[in-house]
Design an enzyme around this catalytic site. Structure first.
Site, mmCIF file in Angstrom:
data_model
loop_
_atom_site.group_PDB
_atom_site.id
_atom_site.type_symbol
_atom_site.label_atom_id
_atom_site.label_comp_id
_atom_site.label_asym_id
_atom_site.label_seq_id
_atom_site.Cartn_x
_atom_site.Cartn_y
_atom_site.Cartn_z
ATOM 1 N N THR A 55 -45.716 -20.927 -2.231
ATOM 2 C CA THR A 55 -46.234 -22.036 -1.422
ATOM 3 C C THR A 55 -45.988 -21.774 0.058
ATOM 4 O O THR A 55 -46.860 -22.001 0.901
ATOM 5 C CB THR A 55 -45.586 -23.372 -1.852
ATOM 6 O OG1 THR A 55 -45.881 -23.588 -3.226
ATOM 7 C CG2 THR A 55 -46.104 -24.533 -1.022
ATOM 8 N N CYS A 56 -44.809 -21.279 0.363
ATOM 9 C CA CYS A 56 -44.428 -21.015 1.748
ATOM 10 C C CYS A 56 -45.334 -19.952 2.383
ATOM 11 O O CYS A 56 -45.779 -20.097 3.522
ATOM 12 C CB CYS A 56 -42.974 -20.554 1.812
ATOM 13 S SG CYS A 56 -41.818 -21.644 0.948
ATOM 14 N N SER A 57 -45.596 -18.894 1.652
ATOM 15 C CA SER A 57 -46.364 -17.768 2.182
ATOM 16 C C SER A 57 -47.871 -17.982 2.129
ATOM 17 O O SER A 57 -48.607 -17.385 2.905
ATOM 18 C CB SER A 57 -46.032 -16.493 1.391
ATOM 19 O OG SER A 57 -44.681 -16.143 1.565
#
Length: 182
Positions: A55-57
């Site tokens: 999700t972060c990337s």
């Protein structure tokens, strides 16, 4: 929730590029403080469970990176991504994401995250202690607006995402500007 709260004074151990350092790893240690990042500026800070995670990337970091000009238009001077990862990991992630606009802050020991009340155990994923996902608008070291994902707890079975998204933070900035203009 945390609007009006002054950020904790923390020293972050960073690695910065230095062409005077020879060899394949031209970086040196440089300590930076909370004031170095936040004093005298209006910034967006977002924190997430870990560098290189899906999700972060895929969504959160690229959204802030690609939307930087829109945030600047709303009076934001800088955008910082923080994670409970060391500087080596954060720098490699910034390189892999080809960051030009978002700065990374390594909270390797989790001190800042703990003092903000956002340190959670992620042992269920093999991560150890990490940051709960949140974003904030910080004005001269004081929280102006806070965007925390629901369900803050240790070993949460999911990774909620939406409240701290770049789209949500940008909408808040635009709505606040429209209220002032009205």
């Amino acid at each position: 929730m945390k609007a009006g709260v002054k950020l904790p004074d923390v020293t972050f151990h960073t690695r910065v590029r230095d062409e005077a350092v020879e060899g394949p790893n031209p970086f040196r240690w440089e300590d930076k403080t909370t004031a170095d990042y936040f004093a005298g500026k209006r910034v967006v800070l977002f924190s997430l469970p870990g560098a290189f995670t899906p999700t972060c990337s895929t969504y959160q970091l690229p959204g802030f990176e690609n939307g930087f000009a829109d945030f600047q238009a709303e009076g934001i001077d800088a955008i910082y991504c923080m994670s409970v990862n060391d500087s080596f990991v954060m720098n490699k992630w910034a390189e892999a994401q080809n960051l030009k606009n978002v700065g990374v802050i390594p909270d390797g020991s989790g001190e800042f995250t703990r003092k903000m009340g956002m340190l959670v155990a992620k042992d269920n994923l093999g991560f150890g202690n990490r940051s709960w996902r949140y974003a904030a608008i910080i004005n001269d070291g004081v929280v102006e607006a806070w965007f925390e994902e629901p369900g803050l707890c240790d070993n949460h079975g999911e990774d909620p995402y939406g409240v701290s998204s770049p789209e949500t933070v940008l909408k808040h900035l635009k709505d606040a500007k429209a209220e002032v203009a009205a």
